[in-house]
Design a protein around this motif. Structure first.
Motif, PDB file in Angstrom:
ATOM      1  N   SER A   1     -13.129  39.419  33.270  1.00 49.68           N
ATOM      2  CA  SER A   1     -13.854  39.520  34.535  1.00 49.68           C
ATOM      3  C   SER A   1     -15.267  38.963  34.438  1.00 49.68           C
ATOM      4  O   SER A   1     -15.826  38.504  35.436  1.00 49.68           O
ATOM      5  CB  SER A   1     -13.914  40.985  34.994  1.00 49.68           C
ATOM      6  N   VAL A   2     -15.835  39.010  33.242  1.00 49.74           N
ATOM      7  CA  VAL A   2     -17.217  38.553  33.068  1.00 49.74           C
ATOM      8  C   VAL A   2     -17.353  37.079  33.431  1.00 49.74           C
ATOM      9  O   VAL A   2     -18.239  36.678  34.195  1.00 49.74           O
ATOM     10  CB  VAL A   2     -17.690  38.793  31.621  1.00 49.74           C
ATOM     11  N   SER A   3     -16.445  36.237  32.896  1.00 55.36           N
ATOM     12  CA  SER A   3     -16.510  34.811  33.188  1.00 55.36           C
ATOM     13  C   SER A   3     -16.213  34.536  34.657  1.00 55.36           C
ATOM     14  O   SER A   3     -16.813  33.649  35.271  1.00 55.36           O
ATOM     15  CB  SER A   3     -15.524  34.047  32.304  1.00 55.36           C
ATOM     16  N   TYR A   4     -15.275  35.308  35.228  1.00 52.68           N
ATOM     17  CA  TYR A   4     -14.951  35.101  36.638  1.00 52.68           C
ATOM     18  C   TYR A   4     -16.131  35.468  37.532  1.00 52.68           C
ATOM     19  O   TYR A   4     -16.406  34.790  38.523  1.00 52.68           O
ATOM     20  CB  TYR A   4     -13.736  35.930  37.044  1.00 52.68           C
ATOM     21  N   GLU A   5     -16.836  36.528  37.194  1.00 51.91           N
ATOM     22  CA  GLU A   5     -17.970  36.963  38.004  1.00 51.91           C
ATOM     23  C   GLU A   5     -19.039  35.876  38.074  1.00 51.91           C
ATOM     24  O   GLU A   5     -19.713  35.723  39.097  1.00 51.91           O
ATOM     25  CB  GLU A   5     -18.549  38.259  37.434  1.00 51.91           C
ATOM     26  N   GLN A   6     -19.201  35.129  37.009  1.00 50.14           N
ATOM     27  CA  GLN A   6     -20.162  34.025  37.020  1.00 50.14           C
ATOM     28  C   GLN A   6     -19.720  32.952  38.014  1.00 50.14           C
ATOM     29  O   GLN A   6     -20.531  32.413  38.765  1.00 50.14           O
ATOM     30  CB  GLN A   6     -20.285  33.438  35.614  1.00 50.14           C
ATOM     31  N   TYR A   7     -18.427  32.656  38.014  1.00 50.74           N
ATOM     32  CA  TYR A   7     -17.900  31.644  38.935  1.00 50.74           C
ATOM     33  C   TYR A   7     -18.030  32.102  40.383  1.00 50.74           C
ATOM     34  O   TYR A   7     -18.544  31.370  41.239  1.00 50.74           O
ATOM     35  CB  TYR A   7     -16.434  31.363  38.604  1.00 50.74           C
ATOM     36  N   VAL A   8     -17.557  33.328  40.678  1.00 49.46           N
ATOM     37  CA  VAL A   8     -17.552  33.790  42.066  1.00 49.46           C
ATOM     38  C   VAL A   8     -18.974  33.982  42.580  1.00 49.46           C
ATOM     39  O   VAL A   8     -19.246  33.810  43.773  1.00 49.46           O
ATOM     40  CB  VAL A   8     -16.741  35.094  42.205  1.00 49.46           C
ATOM     41  N   SER A   9     -19.893  34.315  41.682  1.00 53.58           N
ATOM     42  CA  SER A   9     -21.287  34.454  42.083  1.00 53.58           C
ATOM     43  C   SER A   9     -21.838  33.120  42.576  1.00 53.58           C
ATOM     44  O   SER A   9     -22.565  33.067  43.574  1.00 53.58           O
ATOM     45  CB  SER A   9     -22.124  34.976  40.918  1.00 53.58           C
ATOM     46  N   ARG A  10     -21.452  32.033  41.897  1.00 53.20           N
ATOM     47  CA  ARG A  10     -21.919  30.700  42.303  1.00 53.20           C
ATOM     48  C   ARG A  10     -21.298  30.299  43.641  1.00 53.20           C
ATOM     49  O   ARG A  10     -21.975  29.743  44.504  1.00 53.20           O
ATOM     50  CB  ARG A  10     -21.559  29.670  41.230  1.00 53.20           C
ATOM     51  N   VAL A  11     -19.996  30.594  43.801  1.00 57.30           N
ATOM     52  CA  VAL A  11     -19.324  30.251  45.050  1.00 57.30           C
ATOM     53  C   VAL A  11     -19.945  31.014  46.215  1.00 57.30           C
ATOM     54  O   VAL A  11     -20.234  30.446  47.277  1.00 57.30           O
ATOM     55  CB  VAL A  11     -17.813  30.555  44.965  1.00 57.30           C
ATOM     56  N   LYS A  12     -20.175  32.308  46.028  1.00 53.25           N
ATOM     57  CA  LYS A  12     -20.750  33.126  47.093  1.00 53.25           C
ATOM     58  C   LYS A  12     -22.183  32.690  47.395  1.00 53.25           C
ATOM     59  O   LYS A  12     -22.620  32.745  48.548  1.00 53.25           O
ATOM     60  CB  LYS A  12     -20.707  34.606  46.706  1.00 53.25           C
TER      61      LYS A  12
END
Length: 300
Positions: free
Chosen positions: A40-51
């Motif tokens: 989830s840590v790596s995904y949170e970085q991605y979704v944070s950028r998208v949002k």
């Protein structure tokens, strides 16, 4: 008395076997929880950028008046779909019952007429629950991986978006359990479709903190091309994040449930062993009494 002792002895052995199983299952669930939290840590970085990108676009008014709906028809009744995320298996404590209860409460408040909504079920427990109650389950997806992949989510999002574009429903909410920590979680219902500027700005700002954007942006090749690239990623990130979040809560609930079962088994074993020792002591005492009584009878 001998039969009673054997029965207790059998229950002790059976409970110890159960304890070994629940302890092993707790270890497996804990390992899965640790793995998905790292994922989830790596995904949170991605979704944070998208949002962050989405919120910037919304605050810069590039998303004003967007509407991916091709089925706008003011003459027909509004239809709402709820994508409810549950598990495929049991032994997860109250995880499934909690999300279904909260989803039902949200649905009843938001769409009181059963004819005005449908269910998109991710997870066998939710699908079976609504099917058994004759609720319209328009789509179901079973067998989500313990560590969900983005490919799985693409299929779900693609199907949901196709149904939306075809006019099967007019709006979609994602209902799931948000993981807070290993002992706490909360229900969430987030709007996914239609993708209007206000809803996207609100959704993005939940997790992304930025200052108010007032500057205007120049986009290439054009606004539609940018939105065509960004919006599908945003939709996929919402659903993938919800499924990832729900799976994390599921593993946490499973670990807690198996821990509780193991603790209960240990307590029961202690009680049964005490009962066995008392019964065995009583049996020995009876045998000694009978021997002494026999000896006394021989003297006479």
């Amino acid at each position: 008395m001998a039969e009673s002792i054997n029965e207790v002895k059998h229950r002790i052995a059976s409970t110890k076997s159960t304890h070994q199983i629940t302890t092993a299952m707790q270890m497996v669930s804990t390992a899965k929880l640790n793995r998905i939290q790292k994922h989830s840590v790596s995904y949170e970085q991605y979704v944070s950028r998208v949002k962050s990108v989405v919120m910037h676009l919304a605050q810069s008014h590039l998303l004003d008046n967007i509407n991916s709906s091709s089925n706008a028809d003011s003459g027909k009744a509004k239809k709402t779909a709820y994508l409810v995320i549950t598990s495929d298996r049991g032994m997860v404590g109250s995880y499934n019952s909690n999300v279904i209860r909260e989803a039902n409460a949200f649905i009843e408040k938001n769409t009181p007429n059963p004819d005005d909504y449908m269910i998109l079920a991710v997870g066998g427990n939710g699908a079976d629950f609504y099917k058994n109650r004759n609720v319209n389950v328009a789509y179901e997806y079973r067998g989500v991986s313990d560590i969900p992949t983005f490919a799985e989510v693409r299929e779900i999002v693609k199907t949901a978006n196709s149904m939306y574009e075809d006019g099967v429903f007019d709006e979609l909410y994602v209902c799931y359990t948000h993981f807070i920590n290993r002992i706490s979680s909360e229900f969430r219902a987030e709007k996914m479709l239609p993708m209007d500027s206000e809803a996207m700005n609100e959704g993005a700002s939940k997790d992304v903190k930025t200052s108010k954007i007032s500057a205007e942006y120049e986009v290439e090749p054009d606004k539609q091309a940018v939105l065509k690239s960004i919006l599908p990623q945003y939709a996929q990130s919402l659903v993938f994040g919800a499924i990832l979040d729900a799976k994390t809560s599921e593993h946490s609930a499973s670990s807690s449930a198996m821990q509780s079962a193991s603790d209960n088994a240990e307590d029961l074993i202690s009680k049964l062993e005490l009962q066995y020792n008392r019964a065995r002591q009583a049996a020995i005492t009876t045998e000694i009494t009978e021997i002494v009584g026999g000896q006394e009878a021989l003297k006479h």
